[in-house]
Motif scaffolding. Structure first.
Motif, PDB file in Angstrom:
ATOM      1  N   UNK A 294      13.180  -0.871  -2.474  1.00 18.08           N
ATOM      2  CA  UNK A 294      13.138  -0.175  -3.622  1.00 18.08           C
ATOM      3  C   UNK A 294      12.313   0.980  -3.596  1.00 18.08           C
ATOM      4  N   UNK A 295      12.761   2.179  -4.506  1.00 23.67           N
ATOM      5  CA  UNK A 295      11.880   3.325  -4.787  1.00 23.67           C
ATOM      6  C   UNK A 295      10.388   3.140  -5.095  1.00 23.67           C
ATOM      7  N   UNK A 296      10.321   2.139  -6.023  1.00 23.69           N
ATOM      8  CA  UNK A 296       9.022   1.729  -6.118  1.00 23.69           C
ATOM      9  C   UNK A 296       8.059   1.376  -5.116  1.00 23.69           C
ATOM     10  N   UNK A 297       8.490   0.479  -3.996  1.00 29.77           N
ATOM     11  CA  UNK A 297       7.840   0.234  -2.977  1.00 29.77           C
ATOM     12  C   UNK A 297       7.553   1.177  -2.104  1.00 29.77           C
ATOM     13  N   UNK A 298       8.818   2.206  -1.953  1.00 33.73           N
ATOM     14  CA  UNK A 298       8.465   3.364  -1.132  1.00 33.73           C
ATOM     15  C   UNK A 298       7.236   4.087  -1.474  1.00 33.73           C
ATOM     16  N   UNK A 299       7.278   4.398  -2.913  1.00 35.85           N
ATOM     17  CA  UNK A 299       6.165   5.179  -3.500  1.00 35.85           C
ATOM     18  C   UNK A 299       4.684   4.545  -2.990  1.00 35.85           C
ATOM     19  N   UNK A 300       4.842   3.314  -3.381  1.00 38.62           N
ATOM     20  CA  UNK A 300       3.704   2.212  -3.388  1.00 38.62           C
ATOM     21  C   UNK A 300       2.894   2.516  -1.972  1.00 38.62           C
ATOM     22  N   UNK A 301       3.840   2.451  -0.881  1.00 39.60           N
ATOM     23  CA  UNK A 301       3.493   2.489   0.442  1.00 39.60           C
ATOM     24  C   UNK A 301       3.064   3.801   1.015  1.00 39.60           C
ATOM     25  N   UNK A 302       3.516   4.839   0.286  1.00 38.55           N
ATOM     26  CA  UNK A 302       3.300   6.203   0.764  1.00 38.55           C
ATOM     27  C   UNK A 302       2.221   7.076  -0.003  1.00 38.55           C
ATOM     28  N   UNK A 303       2.039   6.528  -0.996  1.00 40.95           N
ATOM     29  CA  UNK A 303       0.952   7.281  -1.880  1.00 40.95           C
ATOM     30  C   UNK A 303      -0.195   6.452  -2.284  1.00 40.95           C
ATOM     31  N   UNK A 304      -1.241   7.159  -2.882  1.00 40.71           N
ATOM     32  CA  UNK A 304      -2.478   6.453  -3.136  1.00 40.71           C
ATOM     33  C   UNK A 304      -3.166   7.132  -4.607  1.00 40.71           C
ATOM     34  N   UNK A 305      -3.999   6.415  -5.065  1.00 37.07           N
ATOM     35  CA  UNK A 305      -4.945   6.531  -6.351  1.00 37.07           C
ATOM     36  C   UNK A 305      -4.259   6.847  -7.545  1.00 37.07           C
TER      37      UNK A 305
END
Length: 319
Positions: A294-305
């Protein structure tokens, strides 16, 4: 141009004055209350955020975006400022950034100009002139060249037909013109490609590409790849992709922004913010379909804070 496939909708029981006050408190307090800022700004539509901005200015004599800039930093700051910017102004600024400095960001120019409707383009051109006192066309002209420039200028003009009616006779005629301009001659007539791909409506082009396959026994994509090159080729391929499936085109852009060594926040922020009230739900579906996660999981693993938290709120859910 608000679609019904966005992740962000109008907030019920909306009160700009209550929101403006809560935001002021969140910014003014000892240490910024980021959670409060995020929850208000990601749960209001852009039209509602504009009312908050107005209210904030009236009540506190300050521009909300300036206070956000003064209080936040980095990618999180850019994202929050994007959320309080009117869509046409946001796109105008993105176009300016794509043309500023040492190199031109052709991919960003291509993405914005191929995915906006004629009506949006007219608003963007107006906003561009208001903000920069220069015409968008002049800046495109001085930063690009050749057939790529011609095609971008045609798109920037906002003259693409927006009607949903298709003309079968015209589709056959245009397909024939494209065939004669490319496959069926020595040397390519680029202007014909520009004219048809930049001015006909998307439904009309869909039919034209079907007719093209009948005549040439080839997909238009293969012909473009074989006949053209460089940024002009990329632009025409982007148009074909958008005609067939705009959300899939944008999902691919997001995938590229999120994979590999670094994150391309410029692209990530732009697509997440600009499509959040149009077709982000469809982009999510296409992302999952094409990449298996998912896009959600991609964002989660690639960004922070706080940056990650805000993007995930805009994304609106996991698939």
């Amino acid at each position: 141009m608000v679609g019904h496939r966005g992740t962000i909708r109008d907030y019920p029981d909306f009160s700009p004055s209550v929101d403006a006050e809560a935001i002021r408190k969140a910014i003014r307090g000892i240490g910024t209350d980021e959670k409060m800022l995020i929850s208000i700004l990601t749960e209001r539509s852009n039209a509602q955020r504009q009312l908050i901005v107005k209210e904030y200015q009236a009540a506190y004599g300050k521009e909300l975006k300036d206070d956000l800039k003064g209080d936040l930093s980095g990618h999180f700051e850019h994202l929050m400022v994007a959320l309080v910017t009117p869509p046409a102004v946001f796109d105008a600024k993105q176009l300016k950034k794509s043309m500023k400095g040492a190199g031109t960001n052709e991919d960003a120019l291509t993405e914005i100009l191929t995915t906006r409707t004629s009506r949006q383009m007219k608003e963007i051109s107006q906003a561009y002139y208001t903000v920069y006192k220069k015409s968008l066309g002049d800046d495109i002209s001085s930063e690009t060249s050749g057939d790529f420039r011609k095609a971008l200028l045609t798109l920037a003009d906002g003259r693409r037909d927006e009607s949903l009616k298709v003309d079968e006779h015209l589709a056959k005629k245009d397909a024939q013109i494209l065939y004669k301009a490319g496959e069926n001659r020595w040397g390519t007539d680029e202007d014909k490609f520009t004219e048809i791909l930049c001015l006909r409506s998307f439904p009309q082009l869909k039919l034209t590409f079907d007719e093209y396959r009948n005549i040439s026994q080839k997909d238009i994509v293969d012909s473009i790849k074989g006949e053209l090159s460089g940024h002009f080729e990329d632009l025409l391929l982007a148009i074909v992709h958008c005609v067939r499936n705009t959300p899939a085109f944008l999902a691919e852009r997001l995938h590229r922004a999120l994979k590999g060594a670094g994150t391309d926040e410029f692209t990530l922020n732009r697509i997440m913010v600009s499509r959040s009230e149009i077709d982000l739900l469809d982009i999510r579906i296409e992302f999952k379909k094409h990449y298996g996660y998912s896009l959600y999981s991609a964002i989660k693993s690639d960004t922070s804070g706080d940056y990650e938290i805000t993007l995930l709120k805009i994304c609106g859910g996991d698939d």
